[in-house]
Every structure is written in C-alpha cells, then in structure tokens.
Scaffold this motif. Structure first.
Motif, PDB file in Angstrom:
ATOM      1  N   PRO A  41      14.699  45.111  56.115  1.00 19.60           N
ATOM      2  CA  PRO A  41      15.356  46.311  56.643  1.00 19.60           C
ATOM      3  C   PRO A  41      16.620  46.656  55.867  1.00 19.60           C
ATOM      4  CG  PRO A  41      15.741  44.423  58.087  1.00 19.60           C
ATOM      5  CD  PRO A  41      14.813  43.956  57.009  1.00 19.60           C
ATOM      6  N   GLU A  42      17.219  45.660  55.248  1.00 22.04           N
ATOM      7  CA  GLU A  42      18.472  45.895  54.567  1.00 22.04           C
ATOM      8  C   GLU A  42      18.541  45.053  53.298  1.00 22.04           C
ATOM      9  OE1 GLU A  42      21.811  45.214  57.124  1.00 22.04           O
ATOM     10  OE2 GLU A  42      22.913  46.867  56.230  1.00 22.04           O
ATOM     11  N   LYS A  43      19.156  45.613  52.248  1.00 20.09           N
ATOM     12  CA  LYS A  43      19.370  44.842  51.023  1.00 20.09           C
ATOM     13  C   LYS A  43      20.814  45.002  50.594  1.00 20.09           C
ATOM     14  CE  LYS A  43      14.662  45.494  49.452  1.00 20.09           C
ATOM     15  NZ  LYS A  43      13.793  46.168  48.473  1.00 20.09           N
ATOM     16  N   PHE A  44      21.253  44.071  49.738  1.00 24.52           N
ATOM     17  CA  PHE A  44      22.647  44.120  49.287  1.00 24.52           C
ATOM     18  C   PHE A  44      22.718  43.965  47.776  1.00 24.52           C
ATOM     19  CE2 PHE A  44      22.919  42.818  53.681  1.00 24.52           C
ATOM     20  CZ  PHE A  44      23.998  43.555  54.155  1.00 24.52           C
ATOM     21  N   ILE A  45      23.733  44.615  47.217  1.00 29.63           N
ATOM     22  CA  ILE A  45      24.024  44.374  45.804  1.00 29.63           C
ATOM     23  C   ILE A  45      25.457  43.867  45.727  1.00 29.63           C
ATOM     24  CG2 ILE A  45      24.705  46.791  45.317  1.00 29.63           C
ATOM     25  CD1 ILE A  45      23.176  46.241  42.543  1.00 29.63           C
ATOM     26  N   ILE A  46      25.629  42.755  45.022  1.00 28.52           N
ATOM     27  CA  ILE A  46      26.955  42.130  44.968  1.00 28.52           C
ATOM     28  C   ILE A  46      27.449  42.104  43.530  1.00 28.52           C
ATOM     29  CG2 ILE A  46      28.265  40.003  45.380  1.00 28.52           C
ATOM     30  CD1 ILE A  46      26.505  39.379  47.698  1.00 28.52           C
ATOM     31  N   CYS A  47      28.716  42.462  43.363  1.00 27.62           N
ATOM     32  CA  CYS A  47      29.347  42.354  42.053  1.00 27.62           C
ATOM     33  C   CYS A  47      30.110  41.040  42.007  1.00 27.62           C
ATOM     34  CB  CYS A  47      30.288  43.531  41.831  1.00 27.62           C
ATOM     35  SG  CYS A  47      31.280  43.349  40.348  1.00 27.62           S
ATOM     36  N   ASN A  48      29.745  40.202  41.061  1.00 30.93           N
ATOM     37  CA  ASN A  48      30.378  38.898  40.924  1.00 30.93           C
ATOM     38  C   ASN A  48      31.620  39.028  40.041  1.00 30.93           C
ATOM     39  OD1 ASN A  48      31.111  36.285  40.404  1.00 30.93           O
ATOM     40  ND2 ASN A  48      29.049  35.565  39.892  1.00 30.93           N
ATOM     41  N   ALA A  49      32.779  39.080  40.684  1.00 29.28           N
ATOM     42  CA  ALA A  49      34.039  39.152  39.939  1.00 29.28           C
ATOM     43  C   ALA A  49      34.824  37.868  40.154  1.00 29.28           C
ATOM     44  CB  ALA A  49      34.845  40.368  40.388  1.00 29.28           C
ATOM     45  N   ASP A  50      34.078  36.773  40.330  1.00 30.64           N
ATOM     46  CA  ASP A  50      34.737  35.480  40.515  1.00 30.64           C
ATOM     47  C   ASP A  50      34.810  34.795  39.162  1.00 30.64           C
ATOM     48  OD1 ASP A  50      35.753  33.501  42.537  1.00 30.64           O
ATOM     49  OD2 ASP A  50      34.329  32.263  41.463  1.00 30.64           O
ATOM     50  N   GLU A  51      35.695  35.304  38.350  1.00 31.16           N
ATOM     51  CA  GLU A  51      35.796  34.822  36.978  1.00 31.16           C
ATOM     52  C   GLU A  51      36.634  33.556  36.965  1.00 31.16           C
ATOM     53  OE1 GLU A  51      36.562  37.350  33.056  1.00 31.16           O
ATOM     54  OE2 GLU A  51      38.113  37.463  34.542  1.00 31.16           O
ATOM     55  N   GLY A  52      36.022  32.438  36.602  1.00 33.39           N
ATOM     56  CA  GLY A  52      36.739  31.191  36.782  1.00 33.39           C
ATOM     57  C   GLY A  52      36.983  30.356  35.554  1.00 33.39           C
ATOM     58  N   ASP A  53      36.347  30.698  34.426  1.00 39.65           N
ATOM     59  CA  ASP A  53      36.561  29.884  33.230  1.00 39.65           C
ATOM     60  C   ASP A  53      38.030  29.894  32.839  1.00 39.65           C
ATOM     61  OD1 ASP A  53      33.875  29.802  33.230  1.00 39.65           O
ATOM     62  OD2 ASP A  53      33.586  30.506  31.179  1.00 39.65           O
ATOM     63  N   PRO A  54      38.584  28.717  32.528  1.00 41.07           N
ATOM     64  CA  PRO A  54      39.963  28.730  32.049  1.00 41.07           C
ATOM     65  C   PRO A  54      40.027  29.556  30.757  1.00 41.07           C
ATOM     66  CG  PRO A  54      39.175  26.479  32.409  1.00 41.07           C
ATOM     67  CD  PRO A  54      38.001  27.383  32.555  1.00 41.07           C
ATOM     68  N   GLY A  55      40.951  30.481  30.696  1.00 42.14           N
ATOM     69  CA  GLY A  55      41.129  31.266  29.469  1.00 42.14           C
ATOM     70  C   GLY A  55      40.266  32.499  29.383  1.00 42.14           C
ATOM     71  N   ALA A  56      39.492  32.809  30.407  1.00 42.07           N
ATOM     72  CA  ALA A  56      38.630  33.991  30.350  1.00 42.07           C
ATOM     73  C   ALA A  56      39.190  35.091  31.242  1.00 42.07           C
ATOM     74  CB  ALA A  56      37.218  33.628  30.794  1.00 42.07           C
ATOM     75  N   PHE A  57      39.247  36.305  30.710  1.00 38.10           N
ATOM     76  CA  PHE A  57      39.775  37.402  31.528  1.00 38.10           C
ATOM     77  C   PHE A  57      39.076  38.726  31.228  1.00 38.10           C
ATOM     78  CE2 PHE A  57      42.357  36.589  27.826  1.00 38.10           C
ATOM     79  CZ  PHE A  57      42.600  37.832  27.275  1.00 38.10           C
ATOM     80  N   MET A  58      37.778  38.644  30.908  1.00 35.23           N
ATOM     81  CA  MET A  58      37.021  39.855  30.599  1.00 35.23           C
ATOM     82  C   MET A  58      36.837  40.716  31.833  1.00 35.23           C
ATOM     83  SD  MET A  58      35.923  36.986  28.983  1.00 35.23           S
ATOM     84  CE  MET A  58      34.855  36.457  30.263  1.00 35.23           C
ATOM     85  N   ASP A  59      36.376  40.076  32.905  1.00 35.59           N
ATOM     86  CA  ASP A  59      36.052  40.827  34.112  1.00 35.59           C
ATOM     87  C   ASP A  59      37.305  41.439  34.723  1.00 35.59           C
ATOM     88  OD1 ASP A  59      33.565  39.920  33.611  1.00 35.59           O
ATOM     89  OD2 ASP A  59      33.519  38.438  35.214  1.00 35.59           O
ATOM     90  N   ARG A  60      38.375  40.670  34.686  1.00 37.55           N
ATOM     91  CA  ARG A  60      39.629  41.181  35.230  1.00 37.55           C
ATOM     92  C   ARG A  60      40.063  42.423  34.455  1.00 37.55           C
ATOM     93  NH1 ARG A  60      44.478  40.431  33.375  1.00 37.55           N
ATOM     94  NH2 ARG A  60      44.208  38.466  32.311  1.00 37.55           N
ATOM     95  N   SER A  61      39.961  42.361  33.137  1.00 38.11           N
ATOM     96  CA  SER A  61      40.412  43.497  32.340  1.00 38.11           C
ATOM     97  C   SER A  61      39.549  44.730  32.571  1.00 38.11           C
ATOM     98  CB  SER A  61      40.404  43.127  30.859  1.00 38.11           C
ATOM     99  OG  SER A  61      41.392  42.177  30.613  1.00 38.11           O
ATOM    100  N   ILE A  62      38.252  44.525  32.748  1.00 36.60           N
ATOM    101  CA  ILE A  62      37.383  45.681  33.017  1.00 36.60           C
ATOM    102  C   ILE A  62      37.761  46.298  34.365  1.00 36.60           C
ATOM    103  CG2 ILE A  62      35.015  46.376  33.543  1.00 36.60           C
ATOM    104  CD1 ILE A  62      34.109  44.274  31.455  1.00 36.60           C
ATOM    105  N   LEU A  63      37.950  45.451  35.369  1.00 34.39           N
ATOM    106  CA  LEU A  63      38.292  45.981  36.691  1.00 34.39           C
ATOM    107  C   LEU A  63      39.667  46.631  36.696  1.00 34.39           C
ATOM    108  CD1 LEU A  63      36.872  43.122  38.922  1.00 34.39           C
ATOM    109  CD2 LEU A  63      35.984  45.441  38.736  1.00 34.39           C
ATOM    110  N   GLU A  64      40.579  46.083  35.917  1.00 33.19           N
ATOM    111  CA  GLU A  64      41.918  46.676  35.852  1.00 33.19           C
ATOM    112  C   GLU A  64      41.925  47.967  35.051  1.00 33.19           C
ATOM    113  OE1 GLU A  64      44.567  42.554  35.932  1.00 33.19           O
ATOM    114  OE2 GLU A  64      44.551  43.793  34.145  1.00 33.19           O
TER     115      GLU A  64
END
Lengths: 130, 549
Positions: free
Chosen positions: B186-209
């Motif tokens: 009856p229902e579906k979901f789409i989730i954006c994974n912005a749990d960027e956790g690698d030390p030294g990685a900030f790609m996802d943060r920069s895109i969202l910012e």
C-alpha cells in the motif's frame, strides 16, 4: 505561488534568467562578445559608470545573450574617455572613444547586432596588444 | 537597474570556517557605502571545491577567481575590481610549479581535468534561492518525467545510463528502482542516505550545502519511478548547515507546489521529511539506516529480505546516496546516452572525491570515471607538498585498502578498485607520503571501525577488537611473527563472516597493508630501530613522581 505546468516553470525560469546570466557554467563557456569599459579615474569622471550601466540596461532590455560586459582599468586614451573596446569573437578588437551613455544604443545596434563598427567613434589604435 | 557584476563568495563549511561569512558581509557593506548596491550583487554559493585555498571569491562576468580571501581584502575587491575594473593581482591563484598567476578558474590545474555533473551547481548558485536553481534548468527534469514519461520509462532511462550507487557499493540504480517498483504494497518509501561517515569525506555534505534542490528534485523523480509518495532524508546531525539549507529548500519547493499534492498538475503527490542521525558509521548501511529512521538501534538486519522487499516499517523502500540523486536530473534532461558516454565500460559518469592528506590541493573534485590516481594526485592535487615522496593512497576510507605506486595508473572504477583490494567507497582519497608508517595507518582505520562496530555480530564486535590489540602489540614493539599470522587469519575471518558491510570491509586496511607493506610490519618485530612513538601503550593518567594527588 504554485507551479502547475511546464509552461509556468519555464516562465519563472525566464523571469530569473537575468539574475544568473552573468555567471559562467560549463555549458556556456563558448566564445562570447566582450565589451570592455575603461574604468580608470579619468573614465569614471567622464561618465564611464553611466555608460557601463547603459550597456547593461540596453542589453537586458533587448534580451541579448552571449555578451559579457567587463570593467577594465585604464586603456590609456584619457583624452577620449569614456573608452569602450568591443571584442567580437574572431575579429580584431575595436576601440571607441567619447562613448557617453547616449551613444550606447547605436553601438549595440550597429556593431554588436549588425556587425558594422560605428566609425565616427572609433579611435585609431597605434599600438599592438600583446 | 540590473546588476553588472556578481561576486560569488563560497559559503561551504570549509570556507565559512575561514571566515567567508565576514568576507561576504564586508563586501556588501562596502558596496553599499560606495553606492554600488544596484550594480554589484554578492551571492553566497556552495562549495567551489578548492578548499585548500579558501575562502574563494569569484567575480563574474569577468571570470576572475580569487583565493585565500580574508575579510579585510573586501575593500580592495570593491574599490579596485568592481569600481575601477582592476583585478586585484595579489589575491589571484599562483600556480606553484611554474609560479604563474592564473586568474581564470578553467585554466587552473586543479579544475582542468574535472567534469562537474553532480557538483554542477556548487559554487554557481545561491543554494537558498530556488529561482537561481530554476534559472539553470531546475525542476525541468521533474516536470518532464511527470508530464511525459511513465515510471517504467524513467527506470529504463536510468538503467540505460549505467548509473551505479555512489555511496560505495556500486549497485545499479535503475535496477534498484525497478526491484522496488515491482514490489506490491500500500505504501513505498524512498530514502536519501546522507549519513556520510568516512573520515575525510565530505562529498554529500557539499552537494547538500551547495545544491539541495537537485537532491529534492531527484528524490521526487525516484518516488514517481518506484511508486512512493514519501521520501526521507537521513542526515547526520553534525551537518547543521546542510540541514538548514535542506529545510529552506524543502520549504521553497513546497511553496511552489514542487513538493506536496498534485505536482505539475498531475495526480502525483510527494513529500519529504528529514530524519537526523546521531553519527554512527554503521547507519550508512541501508538496513541499519532504516532501523535508525524507525527510532530503533542503528543495527543492520540480515538480508534478505532486502529493503526493496521489506524496508521502512516493513514497506518496500529504496535507499540511494546523495551523489547518486545529484546525477538523476541530468540523466533525465540530457539523456542516458550522454551520461553513458562519460566514464568506462562498467562504470559510467563521474565521481566526486574528497581529496585529502599529503597533497598540495586539498579539496572536493569531480572527475570522469576511468581517470587514474596519478592524474588525481599529481595533476589535480598538485603532487605531494614539501618535496616528499608519494608512498600510498587510501580510497574508500576505513572500508577500503591502500594502493601503492604500482597502482597509480589503474583506471578508477568500481570493479578495478575491488580487484586490487580497495574499493570506490563513498569517495574519500587520502594520500600518504614516505613519512607515514603504514602499520599505524592500518591501526588508525581499524580503531575507527572497532569504535563504530555496532556489536550486533560477533566477528565484527570481537574480531576488530582482537585485531586492534594485535596491532597495538606490534606497534609497541612486543609483537612476534606468530602475531602477524594470527592477524592475517583473523582479518580474513572477520571479512568473511561479518553481517554487514562494516565488518566485511573493516579488515581491508590491514589486509592491504600486510600485502603491500609487509616489511613495515616485520620491521616493528625484528628491527630495533623501527619507529615506535605513538604506538607504544601509555596510560592516560600516568603517575608522576612528586605529584601530589
């Protein structure tokens, strides 16, 4: 305001295009017409700022694209300020002198749009540019 | 009167830390004081990527790129450049090899080999202004999809493009969407994974910012494709700026009917909510992420069932990474053929990397797949600073492995990196020089994985701990050759028997350093002169003679 169709979205896009038109993206980096305005002290005191803004306004009013209006330093022709240089891609630059703001529409219409330099204002350039 | 000049000031987290907020404020104040506020606009943009030389200020239409701008430089930029048309030369980038001044962005070695698809709007638009996004073609992909394509056509287009998950796993995105679409519910979901956790990685943060709308638009497209009306963005709470800009973007999209009911006059409705993560590395794993979204402990589940079958509250759920989403609108607008023309046979498109460590140009880059590490480190990155020698490079953060000089010319793509014992990961690249001790590097990464192990499965919970103890023993000079054997055996055991990606990849740094830098391990055991400094065990509160307690 709610956007209900592609037409409405495109209308908003066009309304706000001028806001971002100055910026270069990877897609619009092809050769552009450049209008260089000499903004040295003598230029400014002879009305270069008004000339500059007249260019911006005229270009926006006519909806012209692919033109960059850039302010530059002293070109060296202090006797004929305000000076304006027009660089059409692939052509020799043309230098104009005494370009008061009322001359702007004719430069745009005849040179930028028509490809014909406005001879009465062209300064004789007697040096080579690097 | 229309403005004749745009002054773009980088307002990504990196440049903000360098006081770019004050730079922008000063520019505005001085422009106003001089009476030029109608002629020059100050625009706060997302990340330009050249973090090494931040804060970045770019003046358009002149296309002049200023680096390392401090608040007191604002006066010169206005008085000289804006008012008098004279470029402030001392703020231009000086190319360190030839010692040449470079004023244009596209001529800088750092940008020359880059191709910006996911980052296309970062450093170009004001992320807090939906109109700037729309002016560059924003929300047209969503409009096109909703008014002229069926969900199956969207999925086909994404499949044809060859886009693979940018979070690290590299699972084909179109296929993931198709599997979720085929599920009944009856229902579906789409989730954006912005749990960027690698030390030294900030790609996802920069895109969202820098370009939050591109992710929102792509989530709506994904929702339409798989049949979901609700989207979640799972983002770590340590990203306050990204969260703030996402909230602004969602609000603006709602106001314009681009989220909500009957989008573009169709019967498709879509909403997005934000869920905060507390920063656990394991929550980047999709089943752990879904558990965390539901308010449960962030621990992974056994797969199957996959989230596509039973995900968020038991409903079919599709989890995609931020950077994956950032590519979607361009595939829709420019076509799958355009996208698949970039990259290699098995890895299409571009990849964003956070370049860090012992490299001259630290920053955020986006390059076509198939580029070599040599090009990234030496051409874009500018090589190793201080005349030191390249030793190794780690991709994929704590889940990846080290690569050495002999791997520098391997083209970067998902499969080739796996073959040589590393992985694409989400996109961190850490460069090391000859002064770095590889055993300690392995220990550092393992310590991270050990701390971040959620404890659900035994191999990961206890295995990483025991491996860390062995490494500690070795680096403190008390190791034996038998310890090395035990370490190796344990590494493969953890890799083969852990429940989720965290445990399965945690031993990678150890395995790859054992393989490529065996002699450094042996040196700790046999060679008395080996470096032992930080590895030696020291009690935190050491008793000092004469100290009164």
């Amino acid at each position: 305001m709610s956007i209900k169709s592609m037409e409405e979205l495109r209308k908003i896009r066009d309304e706000h295009k001028s806001k971002v038109s100055l910026r270069q993206t990877g897609d619009n980096s092809e050769e552009k017409i450049e209008i260089l305005i000499g903004m040295a002290t003598c230029g400014i005191s002879s009305g270069a700022r008004e000339t500059l803004n007249a260019f911006i306004e005229e270009i926006n009013n006519q909806g012209l694209e692919n033109i960059k209006v850039i302010t530059v330093g002293c070109i060296g022709y202090c006797h004929s300020e305000p000076t304006v240089q027009v660089n059409m891609p692939g052509q020799k630059p043309v230098l104009y002198g005494n370009v008061k703001k009322d001359k702007v529409p004719s430069i745009i219409n005849s040179h930028i749009k028509g490809g014909q330099p406005l001879n009465e204002l062209v300064l004789k350039v007697d040096f080579e540019r690097a | 009167m229309a403005a004749r000049s745009n002054i773009l000031v980088c307002s990504g987290t990196g440049c903000l830390a360098g006081d770019s907020e004050k730079v922008a404020k000063n520019l505005e104040l001085i422009i106003k004081a001089r009476g030029y506020e109608n002629e020059a606009n100050v625009i706060k943009t997302g990340c330009f990527g050249f973090c090494e030389k931040g804060p970045i200020v770019k003046v358009e239409p002149d296309n002049v790129f200023y680096v390392s701008v401090s608040p007191k430089d604002a006066k010169d930029i206005v008085d000289e450049h804006i008012i008098k048309g004279r470029v402030v030369e001392r703020l231009l980038y000086k190319e360190p090899v030839k010692n040449e001044i470079v004023s244009r962005q596209e001529e800088m070695p750092f940008y020359k080999k880059q191709l910006r698809v996911a980052l296309r709007n970062c450093g170009l638009i004001n992320p807090e202004d939906i109109y700037e996004y729309i002016a560059f073609g924003g929300y047209e992909a969503l409009g096109k999809v909703l008014t002229s394509m069926t969900p199956e056509q969207v999925i086909d287009e994404i499949k044809k493009s060859g886009l693979r998950g940018r979070g690290g796993g590299g699972f084909p995105t179109g296929l993931k969407w198709e599997i979720t679409r085929k599920q009944q519910g009856p229902e579906k979901f789409i989730i954006c994974n912005a749990d960027e956790g690698d030390p030294g990685a900030f790609m996802d943060r920069s895109i969202l910012e820098g370009d939050p709308h591109s992710v929102i638009e792509a989530m709506a497209i994904g929702g339409y494709a798989i049949g979901a009306n609700k989207g979640l963005i799972y983002i770590r709470a340590e990203y306050p700026l990204a969260i703030a800009r996402l909230n602004i973007a969602i609000k603006q999209a709602k106001e314009h009917g681009l989220l909500g009911k009957n989008i573009f006059g169709t019967d498709f409705s879509f909403e997005i909510a934000i869920k905060f993560g507390a920063g656990a590395f394991v929550c980047g794993e999709e089943t752990a992420l879904i558990n965390s979204c539901e308010g449960k402990r962030g621990e992974p589940n056994y797969k199957p069932p996959y989230p596509a079958e039973e995900g968020y509250w038991g409903h079919p759920t599709c989890v995609n990474n931020v950077e994956t989403f950032a590519n979607i609108t361009q595939i829709i607008l420019r076509g799958a053929d355009w996208f698949s023309s970039i990259g290699t046979e098995r890895s299409k498109g571009t990849k964003v990397f956070a370049l860090a460590g012992k490299v001259k140009n630290v920053g955020l880059i986006e390059v076509p797949m198939g580029i070599t590490l040599r090009e990234i480190i030496f051409d874009i990155g500018g090589g190793i600073p201080g005349g030191h020698k390249f030793k190794a490079v780690q991709t994929g953060g704590p889940s990846g492995g080290v690569m050495t000089e002999k791997h520098l010319d391997v083209p970067i793509e998902y499969d080739s990196l796996l073959e040589i014992g590393s992985m694409m990961g989400s996109g961190g690249i850490i460069v090391m020089d000859e002064r770095d001790n590889m055993v300690k590097i392995a220990k550092f990464y393992l310590e991270f994985s050990m701390d971040e192990s959620c404890g659900r499965c035994t191999p990961c919970r206890i295995g990483t701990k025991r491996m860390y103890e062995i490494l500690n023993k070795i680096t403190s000079g008390k190791g034996t050759m038998a310890d090395l054997d035990a370490l190796k055996q344990l590494a493969y055991m953890v890799k083969d028997s852990s429940l989720c990606g965290l445990g399965q990849t945690a031993p990678n740094p150890v395995i790859s350093t054992l393989k490529h830098f065996w002699d450094e391990y042996v040196a700790f055991i046999k060679d008395e002169d080996s470096p032992r400094g930080e590895g030696r065990y020291e009690a935190k509160n050491k008793f000092k003679p004469g100290l009164k307690v």
